[in-house]
Write a protein that holds these residues in place. Structure first.
Motif, PDB file in Angstrom:
ATOM      1  N   HIS A 260      -6.757  -9.101  -9.427  1.00 56.16           N
ATOM      2  CA  HIS A 260      -6.389  -7.911  -8.661  1.00 56.16           C
ATOM      3  C   HIS A 260      -5.581  -6.934  -9.510  1.00 56.16           C
ATOM      4  CE1 HIS A 260      -5.352  -5.522  -5.135  1.00 56.16           C
ATOM      5  NE2 HIS A 260      -4.075  -5.602  -5.484  1.00 56.16           N
ATOM      6  N   LEU A 261      -4.725  -7.456 -10.382  1.00 56.30           N
ATOM      7  CA  LEU A 261      -3.849  -6.601 -11.190  1.00 56.30           C
ATOM      8  C   LEU A 261      -4.492  -6.160 -12.500  1.00 56.30           C
ATOM      9  CD1 LEU A 261      -0.410  -8.403 -10.752  1.00 56.30           C
ATOM     10  CD2 LEU A 261      -1.092  -6.193  -9.798  1.00 56.30           C
TER      11      LEU A 261
ATOM     12  N   HIS B 171       4.027  -5.380  -6.376  1.00 54.94           N
ATOM     13  CA  HIS B 171       3.228  -6.608  -6.431  1.00 54.94           C
ATOM     14  C   HIS B 171       4.089  -7.812  -6.799  1.00 54.94           C
ATOM     15  CE1 HIS B 171      -0.328  -3.935  -6.436  1.00 54.94           C
ATOM     16  NE2 HIS B 171      -0.984  -5.001  -6.004  1.00 54.94           N
TER      17      HIS B 171
ATOM     18  N   ASP C 227      -2.038 -11.818  -8.106  1.00 56.17           N
ATOM     19  CA  ASP C 227      -3.367 -12.259  -8.520  1.00 56.17           C
ATOM     20  C   ASP C 227      -3.800 -11.475  -9.765  1.00 56.17           C
ATOM     21  OD1 ASP C 227      -6.068 -13.653  -7.462  1.00 56.17           O
ATOM     22  OD2 ASP C 227      -6.534 -11.677  -8.286  1.00 56.17           O
TER      23      ASP C 227
ATOM     24  N   ARG D 106      -4.766   2.810   2.848  1.00 56.94           N
ATOM     25  CA  ARG D 106      -5.610   2.569   1.670  1.00 56.94           C
ATOM     26  C   ARG D 106      -6.364   3.838   1.276  1.00 56.94           C
ATOM     27  NH1 ARG D 106      -6.968  -3.330   0.483  1.00 56.94           N
ATOM     28  NH2 ARG D 106      -5.195  -2.877  -0.834  1.00 56.94           N
TER      29      ARG D 106
ATOM     30  N   ASP E 220       0.821  -1.211   0.000  1.00 57.18           N
ATOM     31  CA  ASP E 220       0.000   0.000   0.000  1.00 57.18           C
ATOM     32  C   ASP E 220       0.854   1.260   0.000  1.00 57.18           C
ATOM     33  OD1 ASP E 220      -2.448  -1.211  -0.133  1.00 57.18           O
ATOM     34  OD2 ASP E 220      -2.865  -1.120   2.014  1.00 57.18           O
TER      35      ASP E 220
ATOM     36  N   TYR F 177       2.360 -10.767  -4.702  1.00 59.02           N
ATOM     37  CA  TYR F 177       0.908 -10.541  -4.777  1.00 59.02           C
ATOM     38  C   TYR F 177       0.567 -10.342  -6.255  1.00 59.02           C
ATOM     39  CZ  TYR F 177      -3.673  -8.602  -3.349  1.00 59.02           C
ATOM     40  OH  TYR F 177      -5.012  -8.375  -3.158  1.00 59.02           O
TER      41      TYR F 177
ATOM     42  N   TYR G 107      -4.581 -13.228  -0.146  1.00 60.72           N
ATOM     43  CA  TYR G 107      -3.125 -13.083  -0.070  1.00 60.72           C
ATOM     44  C   TYR G 107      -2.646 -13.198   1.376  1.00 60.72           C
ATOM     45  CZ  TYR G 107       1.452 -10.815  -0.057  1.00 60.72           C
ATOM     46  OH  TYR G 107       2.781 -10.533   0.143  1.00 60.72           O
TER      47      TYR G 107
ATOM     48  N   VAL H 209     -10.366  -6.116   0.107  1.00 61.20           N
ATOM     49  CA  VAL H 209     -11.143  -6.826  -0.906  1.00 61.20           C
ATOM     50  C   VAL H 209     -10.808  -8.311  -0.792  1.00 61.20           C
ATOM     51  CG1 VAL H 209     -11.273  -4.860  -2.465  1.00 61.20           C
ATOM     52  CG2 VAL H 209      -9.359  -6.444  -2.668  1.00 61.20           C
ATOM     53  N   ARG H 210     -11.552  -9.125  -1.511  1.00 58.98           N
ATOM     54  CA  ARG H 210     -11.403 -10.573  -1.381  1.00 58.98           C
ATOM     55  C   ARG H 210      -9.979 -11.030  -1.686  1.00 58.98           C
ATOM     56  NH1 ARG H 210     -15.188 -13.938  -5.249  1.00 58.98           N
ATOM     57  NH2 ARG H 210     -13.779 -12.910  -6.731  1.00 58.98           N
ATOM     58  N   GLU H 211      -9.361 -10.445  -2.726  1.00 61.08           N
ATOM     59  CA  GLU H 211      -8.008 -10.858  -3.112  1.00 61.08           C
ATOM     60  C   GLU H 211      -6.996 -10.517  -2.014  1.00 61.08           C
ATOM     61  OE1 GLU H 211     -10.624 -10.536  -6.452  1.00 61.08           O
ATOM     62  OE2 GLU H 211      -9.974  -8.955  -5.062  1.00 61.08           O
ATOM     63  N   ASP H 212      -7.216  -9.393  -1.295  1.00 59.79           N
ATOM     64  CA  ASP H 212      -6.318  -9.037  -0.195  1.00 59.79           C
ATOM     65  C   ASP H 212      -6.334 -10.107   0.892  1.00 59.79           C
ATOM     66  OD1 ASP H 212      -5.835  -6.617  -1.491  1.00 59.79           O
ATOM     67  OD2 ASP H 212      -7.394  -5.555  -0.370  1.00 59.79           O
TER      68      ASP H 212
END
Length: 651
Positions: free
Chosen positions: A612-613, A602, A609, A554, A398, A607, A531, A525-528
């Motif tokens: 996410h990216l 990332h 995903d 954030r 972040d 990270y 991870y 979010v779900r991807e966070d």
């Protein structure tokens, strides 16, 4: 519907429709937008049609904001008159208007190769009663109306005179002036002269304050003009409007090829009547150079019709910029503003953002947590790593993306200040003001979860006075860089490049809003969570202050991204001009730190995903495509055609 959307998206779609259907759909859409609350603001914002005071003129007691008018034949029903008035016109022609409606069921045709429009009848209109009804319902009229009045085909001169007087009597409350379209090719010159004299004398008696302009058909013969001038009646008009259509067996043609006849008519009028009588030239303007050619030959004003269809609704703005530049280069150069007047402070602010971003990047890539973060949490980095080593990686992710965005903002601010604000460009000041207000306002997002960041607060306290000082004074100087004059390949590619950056700007703004919104609400979010391999409840159990700290990061990143997006969007909307190399470098350098930080961190923390990216990948593709498409237009050499154009324009 600015050129970057018209040339790339809408024109290809509209040209698949029949001409009349495409015209009616476009006018209804624009008219509908202009009538909703904020619609006119949206039109002005997308096109930035602000007219400089140097374009103004006073003619016939009428204040004209610029020398570009709109031909009445483009919107015969007045469907989108309010919207079109936002496009950068100084006046609007209404008409032709006849006593009774004129209709023709035959289709309107396009000749794309010749950039022409074939009308079955150039005098199709809704008639006097309906025109008056619609004009009476208009509110908040912005521009003066020149109403072109015409008699019906087949009328004799006596009947035609009655029709003209009836038209003027009912239209006078709405007309700033009248354009008398009374030269009938079926009549003898003496009949035309006699009728024109009768109309003029009656109009002078009834409406002495209304200017009367004579409409000269584009395809009228020089011999007819000589006949009219021989009795010295033509010099008694307040001006001459040169028409925009050429009659054919199938109807009438309006297009680019009318320019040659229009130039010949201008020369003919100037040779016979001299330089004093105003001329409105209405044919063949499809790019700014066409307008300069007509003005350079002796026209005072120009009107647009088919050029708007083929070049786009940005044509009046481009023409005005070309005219303004021609006037600007003939005036003394006041030179750039001094460093400490305003732009220097913005440069210092930008430098502060860059240095702050670099420092934040270094910290986020090493210790991650600052001493006051440790004090707030009551935990050190080692303790967090022992619980879940990905917690620090996630916080670093972040903070590095925020740092990269800060550097991008600093570069944008410095470039806009050095090359835009320093030269007094209104759009550059607007970009800086809008972005700065968003940036400083986003500081309050940091408080959303009750965490006060003293470093961010100190930075805001130091930088905010610089922002205030940089906003001093007016920024209303016209650009002294030659604008685009041709609809060439570089210009057409640039419309796609501009579209890429406009979409990028809005996408980044949406991303900033979403990230800031998530930061002050759900935080993750779900991807966070996938991870981290943790739930929010598990994170709170570790330390109930950990989520507020992450939320602060954030929300801060979301606010910074929105601030960055505002500057990019306004540059893309208003700052793209041929040969402005600094704009290309600004977009290139301003984007690199943000993308480098986003993708680099990332990859570094694993990270990766794809979902996410995917927004970042989409934004990067827009960025690269936009730079490639804009390169020939922004980095190519300028010509010097405006300087070479004869300076005869008096409007």
């Amino acid at each position: 519907m600015p050129d970057w959307s018209y040339q790339t998206l809408f024109r290809p779609l509209l040209f698949r429709l029949p001409s009349a259907a495409a015209r009616d759909f476009t006018l209804r859409a624009m008219g509908g937008l202009s009538r909703i609350p904020g619609g006119s603001f949206i039109i002005r914002t997308l096109g930035h049609m602000e007219l400089h005071p140097m374009l103004r003129s006073d003619r016939w007691g009428i204040r004209l904001s610029c020398p570009v008018g709109l031909s009445g034949g483009l919107d015969p029903c007045g469907t989108a008159r309010q919207a079109l008035s936002q496009f950068g016109f100084g006046y609007i022609e209404i008409g032709p208007v006849s006593v009774r409606p004129i209709a023709d069921p035959r289709p309107i045709l396009r000749d794309v190769a010749q950039e022409a429009i074939h009308y079955p009848d150039a005098y199709v209109n809704i008639g006097l009663d309906e025109t008056v009804r619609r004009l009476s319902k208009e509110r908040g009229r912005r521009l003066p109306y020149l109403i072109r009045i015409a008699h019906h085909a087949g009328a004799d001169p006596e009947q035609a005179i009655k029709e003209y007087l009836q038209l003027m009597d009912q239209l006078a409350p709405y007309a700033a002036g009248f354009v008398v379209d009374a030269i009938d090719m079926d009549w003898k010159p003496e009949q035309i002269n006699s009728m024109l004299q009768s109309i003029r004398e009656a109009a002078r008696t009834r409406y002495p304050d209304k200017p009367l302009l004579l409409y000269l058909p584009l395809d009228s013969s020089p011999s007819l003009w000589d006949e009219l001038c021989s009795q010295d009646h033509s010099a008694q008009w307040d001006g001459i409007t040169i028409g925009d259509f050429i009659r054919t067996e199938e109807g009438a043609v309006i297009g680019r090829n009318g320019k040659a006849d229009c130039l010949a008519k201008i020369r003919m009028i100037r040779d016979t009547l001299g330089p004093s009588i105003p001329i409105l030239a209405a044919a063949g303007v499809h790019e700014p150079q066409d307008a300069l050619d007509l003005l350079g030959e002796g026209a005072d004003y120009i009107q647009l019709h088919s050029g708007l269809v083929y070049s786009g609704p940005g044509l009046p703005k481009r023409v005005n910029e070309a005219i303004l530049y021609k006037r600007t280069v003939l005036s003394p150069d006041p030179g750039p503003f001094s460093f400490w007047r305003n732009w220097g402070w913005m440069c210092l602010l930008g430098l502060g953002m860059v240095l702050g971003g670099v420092l934040a990047w270094i910290i986020a890539a090493t210790t991650v947590i600052l001493p006051y973060d440790e004090a707030f949490l009551g935990m050190d980095p080692l303790s967090l790593s022992l619980i879940n080593e990905r917690l620090l990686y996630f916080m670093s992710h972040d903070r590095i993306t925020l740092a990269g965005t800060m550097i991008s903002i600093g570069i944008l601010y410095g470039m806009l200040a050095r090359f835009g604000l320093r030269c007094g460009h209104h759009w550059a000041k607007t970009a800086l003001a809008t972005s700065g207000i968003i940036g400083f306002g986003s500081f309050f997002l940091y408080l959303g979860y009750g965490y006060f960041d003293p470093l961010h607060a100190a930075a805001a306290i130091i930088l905010f006075p610089m922002f205030i000082l940089s906003m001093r004074g007016r920024a209303d100087r016209p650009s002294r860089q030659e604008p685009n004059l041709r609809n060439d390949r570089a210009w057409r590619l640039a419309q796609w490049g501009q579209l890429m950056f406009v979409v990028l700007g809005f996408a980044l703004a949406l991303g900033g809003l979403v990230i800031a919104g998530v930061g002050i609400s759900y935080v993750f979010v779900r991807e966070d969570l996938a991870y981290l391999c943790m739930t929010p409840e598990m994170i709170s159990q570790i330390n109930d202050r950990l989520i507020p700290l992450i939320a602060h990061d954030r929300a801060g990143f979301g606010g910074a991204l929105l601030c960055d997006a505002a500057a990019i969007t306004i540059i893309a909307l208003w700052g793209i001009n041929q040969g402005e190399r600094w704009i290309w470098w600004t977009l290139l350098l301003g984007g690199l730190p943000g993308f480098a930080a986003g993708f680099g961190v990332h990859i570094a923390i694993g990270y990766t995903d794809l979902l996410h990216l995917s927004p970042a990948i989409f934004a990067f593709l827009l960025y690269i495509a936009g730079l490639i498409l804009l390169y020939p237009y922004l980095m190519g050499a300028r010509g010097s055609s405006i300087v070479r154009t004869k300076v005869q324009h008096r409007g």
